[in-house]
Design an enzyme around this catalytic site. Structure first.
Site, PDB file in Angstrom:
ATOM      1  N   TYR A 722      26.611  14.179  71.906  1.00  0.00           N
ATOM      2  CA  TYR A 722      28.588  14.614  72.606  1.00  0.00           C
ATOM      3  C   TYR A 722      28.129  15.808  72.521  1.00  0.00           C
ATOM      4  O   TYR A 722      29.223  16.348  74.113  1.00  0.00           O
ATOM      5  CB  TYR A 722      29.599  13.759  71.579  1.00  0.00           C
ATOM      6  CG  TYR A 722      29.976  12.588  72.111  1.00  0.00           C
ATOM      7  CD1 TYR A 722      30.329  11.637  72.670  1.00  0.00           C
ATOM      8  CD2 TYR A 722      29.161  11.894  70.638  1.00  0.00           C
ATOM      9  CE1 TYR A 722      30.656  10.414  72.546  1.00  0.00           C
ATOM     10  CE2 TYR A 722      29.781  10.495  70.358  1.00  0.00           C
ATOM     11  CZ  TYR A 722      29.891   9.648  71.361  1.00  0.00           C
ATOM     12  OH  TYR A 722      29.899   8.448  71.944  1.00  0.00           O
ATOM     13  N   MET A 723      27.689  16.593  71.807  1.00  0.00           N
ATOM     14  CA  MET A 723      27.726  17.702  72.594  1.00  0.00           C
ATOM     15  C   MET A 723      26.755  18.844  73.128  1.00  0.00           C
ATOM     16  O   MET A 723      26.096  18.319  72.852  1.00  0.00           O
ATOM     17  CB  MET A 723      27.794  18.984  71.055  1.00  0.00           C
ATOM     18  CG  MET A 723      28.618  18.442  70.077  1.00  0.00           C
ATOM     19  SD  MET A 723      29.747  20.072  68.968  1.00  0.00           S
ATOM     20  CE  MET A 723      27.922  19.820  68.188  1.00  0.00           C
TER      21      MET A 723
END
Length: 763
Positions: A722-723
């Site tokens: 996600y990051m």
DNA sequence: ACAGAGACTTGAGCCAATGTCG
DNA sequence: CGACATTGGCTCAAGTCTCTGT
């Protein structure tokens, strides 16, 4: 694993006059479909960058919990400043952040990257070097009328951006596919539905429909070579007899194998579940046959097999390290050739080249199929996808042959078989995360999420307006999108009866959401992997009221959003931004949060910087509800620590006494249990000891807090999925933190495409 | 519009390897 | 150095979302 997410505080949602999404000042090229995103394959990090990451970094930053305050609204932008000093709850913080203007990223145009030629060699025999055709990249979403992209550097310029070496490589290799380049339309890779194989679960054969005009992009490769997959070794009967009514029973190898699957799971949670046992018995008794001595499960005693298993485990453990090493090498040797594929001449690592072994299905949560026998996969079950001109791998199991050979360049799988538990599902063999294919799509994922920045304001305006819509469907969409945005809920597709009963946003039921006056909602449901999402949030009062209206007159088990499904929501989202779907919000909010929470850490030590990174990472993990179960050892470990803490405190008390005595010229008192007389000490020496002890005390306290704090939070998932890795890389560069402290070896491999980002990069 | 097939991403848990600490 | 703690890699389940045919 209860909800770890303590009351997050509300996101303030004032209806805001709508405005067109602020088109970025063109720092984004992704809207310009002439300029597809290009995946940059970097040379591997230099060896010294690949040192094993340092582990176990003590965290020293002062910890701040996400506090559960709520009801704070109208936080002004000025508050943003204080942001680094946490006590601002996550959601509230996001609220602040979201209000803040998005600044154009300084590095506007992603330069066209170079694709340094990778070395290739499959199975050690070939030796060809080619450059990946430039156009293997997918076309981007259609241009939006809104964002006015800044003119890119001329295209020739782009091309020339590649490092010389790459250019050379490409020249030298005359890749046949240069012309294959620009959007080759795949002419249907045709797969005549073969006339009837026993209508066993059908094999994938769908073609992509070239969409009007420019679409395509569907060709993923021109040449593809690999060696197929490797199978688990055949079952070796152990001959240990289980007991039935106390008497040894003779089993055939097949029966014994399944009995053993069951026996060895004795001390798992599954073995305690009724569904599991029932399903196992159902399948196993079929294998035993009607006339078998074993007629019921009750009298079965699997202990002998279980004990045999423990012995085996012990035996393996006690092997000398030489033996272990030898076995490892043998395994490697046997598997070596399966580990790589040659994609358009480039050697790439294959992900899961091992066929899944048989066993009992370990579904999560209350999966109705848990305990069923997952049968052995044979070569006939396997379909391979490989280049037309590539040699077809030899089938590794004597006397068997591959089920089917395909040559489909529109997909990236190398092989698939049908999931034996749910035959309509597929198990695929793909390349590893370090591959170009995965890297490219990973980068596209983050670029799409960044693009959402330019639209998010308008999207929020719109759903805020639609919260009062007279049209139920619109109102439901507005609430759903609100939840997806603010709480990072998953889309929530419908599920079959024969799957665990879990939900996401669109599939929420009445029972999952409670109204807590005046304007809070309590969510309590099982999400993906049957992980509980338990969270109370103060919401916009319109959302609160809308939920009330959706619940009205419905039963416990009814759908909250009765007019919705994920397709409708995604269709709606696509109307707001090309390519937008529900999951993009998770990526966007995770990356955006990380970017904002990674504050300046000037003047702190590397250790402190890492601690602050982890803190930001933790916020993201909490946002995404990434949980882990508390380890069995946790409690014991905490006890040990608190013992240590107590000892340190005690000692500190003594030291203070010592200090007082030292000042009076007296020697320290003996500690309990000590018998030697002590000498008089210098007060400042004692003072130093005190300071040291105090430091140690704080460290232990911090370690405990941290440990307890993170016991249910999994940081890894957000880092992997996600990051945006460029945020982390840029932050490391800017703050002089070695990247290996943040990304381990496999992450570095996976994120090669992100490693050369400028220190100024912002999400 | 809808259902189902298909392809690909995301996810937690397991366990051997590795690291740390007394 | 041994006991314990942590990690990294792997495994495979479980999601999302697209596309097709009807």
């Amino acid at each position: 694993m209860a909800g770890v997410v303590p009351g997050l505080s509300p996101m303030e949602v004032d209806a805001v006059p709508n405005g067109a999404p602020a088109p970025s000042n063109g720092h984004y090229d992704s809207d310009d479909d002439d300029a597809p995103l290009v995946f940059k394959r970097h040379t591997p990090a230099s060896p010294q960058l690949l040192k094993p990451p340092v582990q176990n970094v003590p965290q020293i930053a002062s910890g701040g919990h996400v506090s559960a305050q709520s009801g704070v609204t109208g936080v002004s932008a000025s508050k943003e400043e204080s942001d680094s000093d946490d006590d601002v709850p996550l959601v509230q913080r996001r609220e602040i952040l979201q209000e803040a203007e998005h600044k154009p990223s300084p590095i506007a145009v992603q330069k066209k990257p170079a694709l340094p030629a990778k070395e290739k060699q499959l199975g050690g025999e070939k030796n060809v070097v080619k450059k990946r055709p430039a156009d293997a990249q997918k076309t981007q979403a259609p241009p939006s009328k809104k964002a006015k992209p800044e003119p890119r550097a001329s295209s020739s310029d782009e091309d020339d951006d590649r490092p010389l070496s790459a250019v050379k490589a490409s020249v030298k290799k005359t890749s046949a596919k240069v012309e294959g380049k620009k959007k080759v339309k795949v002419e249907q890779v045709k797969k005549p539905v073969k006339k009837e194989a026993p209508a066993k679960a059908k094999a994938p054969e769908r073609k992509k429909a070239p969409k009007d005009g420019d679409e395509n992009g569907t060709v993923k490769w021109t040449t593809l070579e690999h060696n197929g997959v490797i199978f688990p070794p055949p079952y070796q009967p152990h001959g240990v007899k289980m007991l039935y009514d106390g008497k040894p029973v003779q089993l055939t190898p097949e029966q014994e194998e399944v009995a053993t699957f069951f026996a060895v799971m004795k001390d798992t949670d599954w073995a305690q579940k009724k569904t599991f046992v029932t399903n196992f018995w159902h399948d196993w008794s079929k294998l035993l046959g009607k006339k078998h001595v074993i007629q019921k499960l009750g009298p079965c005693d699997f202990t002998p097999i279980y004990e045999w298993h423990l012995q085996e485990k012990e035996r393996k453990k006690s092997m000398t390290s030489e033996e272990k090493k030898r076995l490892k090498e043998e395994k490697l040797k046997a598997e070596e050739k399966y580990m790589f594929a040659l994609v358009d001449g480039v050697k790439e690592q294959v992900g899961n080249f091992r066929v899944e072994p048989p066993g009992l299905f370990r579904g999560r949560g209350e999966h109705p199929k848990m305990g069923k026998v997952k049968k052995r996969i044979v070569p006939e079950d396997i379909t391979l996808n490989i280049g037309k001109d590539a040699p077809i791998p030899e089938c590794p199991v004597p006397g068997h042959k591959w089920g089917e050979i395909r040559h489909d360049p529109t997909v990236t799988w190398l092989a698939f078989w049908h999931d034996p538990i749910s035959p309509k599902d597929f198990k695929y063999v793909f390349l590893a995360p370090s591959s170009s294919w995965k890297g490219q799509s990973d980068m596209e994922k983050y670029e799409k999420a960044r693009k959402l920045k330019d639209y998010i304001g308008a999207i929020r305006d719109q759903y805020n307006r639609d919260l009062t819509s007279k049209n139920t469907e619109n109102k439901q969409i507005a609430v759903a999108v609100y939840l997806i945005d603010v709480l990072a809920l998953r889309a929530g597709n419908e599920k079959d009866e024969d799957e665990a009963d879990t939900v996401g946003c669109c599939s929420l039921k009445i029972q999952h959401v409670k109204q807590i006056p005046p304007t809070s909602l309590e969510f309590d449901f099982l999400g993906k992997d049957s992980i509980r999402y338990f969270n109370t949030v103060q919401v916009n009062h319109l959302v609160y009221e809308a939920i009330g209206s959706f619940k009205k007159g419905k039963k416990f088990d009814d759908d909250l959003f009765d007019t919705l499904n994920t397709t409708k929501v995604n269709t709606h989202l696509k109307g707001l931004m090309p390519g937008l779907t529900a999951k993009v919000f998770r990526t966007y909010n995770a990356s955006y949060t990380l970017d904002k929470l990674l504050v300046d850490t000037d003047g702190t030590t590397v250790l402190e910087k890492i601690a602050s990174y982890q803190k930001a990472n933790k916020e993201v993990a909490i946002l995404c509800n990434h949980q882990r179960s508390v380890s069995k050892a946790h409690e014991g470990q905490m006890e040990k620590l608190s013992l240590k803490l107590k000892e340190a405190e005690e000692e500190l008390g003594f030291l203070k006494e010592d200090l007082a005595r030292a000042r009076k010229g007296k020697p320290p008192k003996k500690r309990p249990g000590e018998d030697k007389e002590k000498k008089v000490q210098q007060p400042d020496a004692v003072q130093r000891q005190i300071e040291k002890k105090e430091l140690q005390l704080r460290k232990i306290a911090h370690e405990m807090a941290q440990k307890d704090d993170l016991k249910t939070v999994a940081l890894g998932t957000s880092k992997i999925n996600y990051m945006d890795p460029r945020i982390s890389v840029a932050w490391c560069k800017k703050h002089e933190v070695p990247i290996e402290k943040i990304f381990n070896k496999s992450l570095l491999n996976k994120f090669t495409w992100a490693l050369e980002v400028e220190p100024e990069y912002r999400f």
